[in-house]
Write an enzyme that holds these catalytic residues in place. Structure first.
Site, PDB file in Angstrom:
ATOM      1  N   HIS A 298      12.734  -2.237   2.431  1.00 16.01           N
ATOM      2  CA  HIS A 298      12.163  -0.961   2.877  1.00 16.01           C
ATOM      3  C   HIS A 298      13.062   0.166   2.377  1.00 16.01           C
ATOM      4  O   HIS A 298      14.277   0.129   2.592  1.00 16.01           O
ATOM      5  CB  HIS A 298      12.022  -0.911   4.396  1.00 16.01           C
ATOM      6  CG  HIS A 298      11.105  -1.976   4.888  1.00 16.01           C
ATOM      7  ND1 HIS A 298       9.748  -1.916   4.667  1.00 16.01           N
ATOM      8  CD2 HIS A 298      11.351  -3.149   5.506  1.00 16.01           C
ATOM      9  CE1 HIS A 298       9.193  -3.012   5.151  1.00 16.01           C
ATOM     10  NE2 HIS A 298      10.144  -3.783   5.657  1.00 16.01           N
TER      11      HIS A 298
ATOM     12  N   PRO B 250       0.792  -1.226   0.000  1.00 18.65           N
ATOM     13  CA  PRO B 250       0.000   0.000   0.000  1.00 18.65           C
ATOM     14  C   PRO B 250       0.831   1.286   0.000  1.00 18.65           C
ATOM     15  O   PRO B 250       1.874   1.359   0.644  1.00 18.65           O
ATOM     16  CB  PRO B 250      -0.813  -0.104   1.301  1.00 18.65           C
ATOM     17  CG  PRO B 250      -0.102  -1.109   2.135  1.00 18.65           C
ATOM     18  CD  PRO B 250       0.541  -2.066   1.176  1.00 18.65           C
TER      19      PRO B 250
HETATM   20  C1  DQA Z   1       8.134   1.298   3.943  1.00 15.48           C
HETATM   21  C2  DQA Z   1       8.178   1.521   5.460  1.00 15.48           C
HETATM   22  C3  DQA Z   1       6.816   1.292   6.085  1.00 15.48           C
HETATM   23  O1  DQA Z   1       6.874   1.516   7.490  1.00 15.48           O
HETATM   24  C4  DQA Z   1       5.806   2.247   5.493  1.00 15.48           C
HETATM   25  O2  DQA Z   1       4.531   2.006   6.030  1.00 15.48           O
HETATM   26  C5  DQA Z   1       5.787   2.218   4.009  1.00 15.48           C
HETATM   27  C6  DQA Z   1       7.048   2.140   3.288  1.00 15.48           C
HETATM   28  C7  DQA Z   1       9.470   1.664   3.269  1.00 15.48           C
HETATM   29  O3  DQA Z   1       9.656   1.257   2.115  1.00 15.48           O
HETATM   30  O4  DQA Z   1      10.305   2.347   3.850  1.00 15.48           O
HETATM   31  O5  DQA Z   1       4.735   2.323   3.387  1.00 15.48           O
HETATM   32  O6  DQA Z   1       7.877  -0.073   3.685  1.00 15.48           O
END
Ligand code: DQA
Length: 149
Positions: free
Chosen positions: A100, A10
């Site tokens: 991430h 998302p």
């Molecule tokens: C994320 C980190 C998550 O905490 C956040 O909700 C995201 C992006 C990242 O790519 O740094 O939507 O996955």
């Protein structure tokens, strides 16, 4: 030929517009174009799916079985609480590298925990959108090593 699923959860469709100070200025299309070049260079292929819906992500994981040999997955906020996504990964037993863009460990405490990490082969965190490229390279290498042994 090694085939990967690149899966984005998302709000990642908003990359480039969404909190650029945290997630950078590259769009998801820019990133996917780059990853397609990387997989080509490695003699591999990839499919990309992005969804804001947990069930669609679960279906994509199920459908990857028998089609792809591994998954590069940024589950977005689902990382921190989706037992359903974790179970889907465990069910298909495909190697998953969790990505991430931001350094989740330097952010709010709720982002420090991943329910996905225990069923992933590894995590790449905080290296910006380049993290996807390192994940693709690592996963292709891992699958090729497994195929040789
Ligand atoms: C994320 C980190 C998550 O905490 C956040 O909700 C995201 C992006 C990242 O790519 O740094 O939507 O996955």
């Amino acid at each position: 030929m090694v085939s990967l699923l690149v899966l984005n959860g998302p709000n990642l469709n908003l990359l480039g517009k969404r909190e650029p100070g945290v997630y950078g200025s590259e769009t998801l299309d820019d990133i996917i174009l780059r990853l397609q070049g990387v997989t080509r260079e490695l003699g591999a292929q990839m499919e990309h799916v992005q969804s804001n819906h947990e069930g669609v992500l679960i279906d994509a994981i199920h459908q990857a079985k028998g089609v792809h040999q591994g998954i590069v997955f940024n589950p977005g906020a689902f990382t921190h609480y989706s037992y359903a996504l974790r179970d889907a990964i465990a069910a298909v037993s495909l190697p998953v590298i969790e990505v991430h863009i931001s350094n989740v460990h330097a952010r709010e405490p709720f982002r420090h925990h991943s329910v996905i990490a225990p069923v992933a082969v590894g995590q790449i965190v905080g290296l910006g959108s380049d993290g996807y490229e390192w994940a693709v390279r690592a996963l292709v290498r891992k699958i090729e090593q497994q195929n040789r042994s």
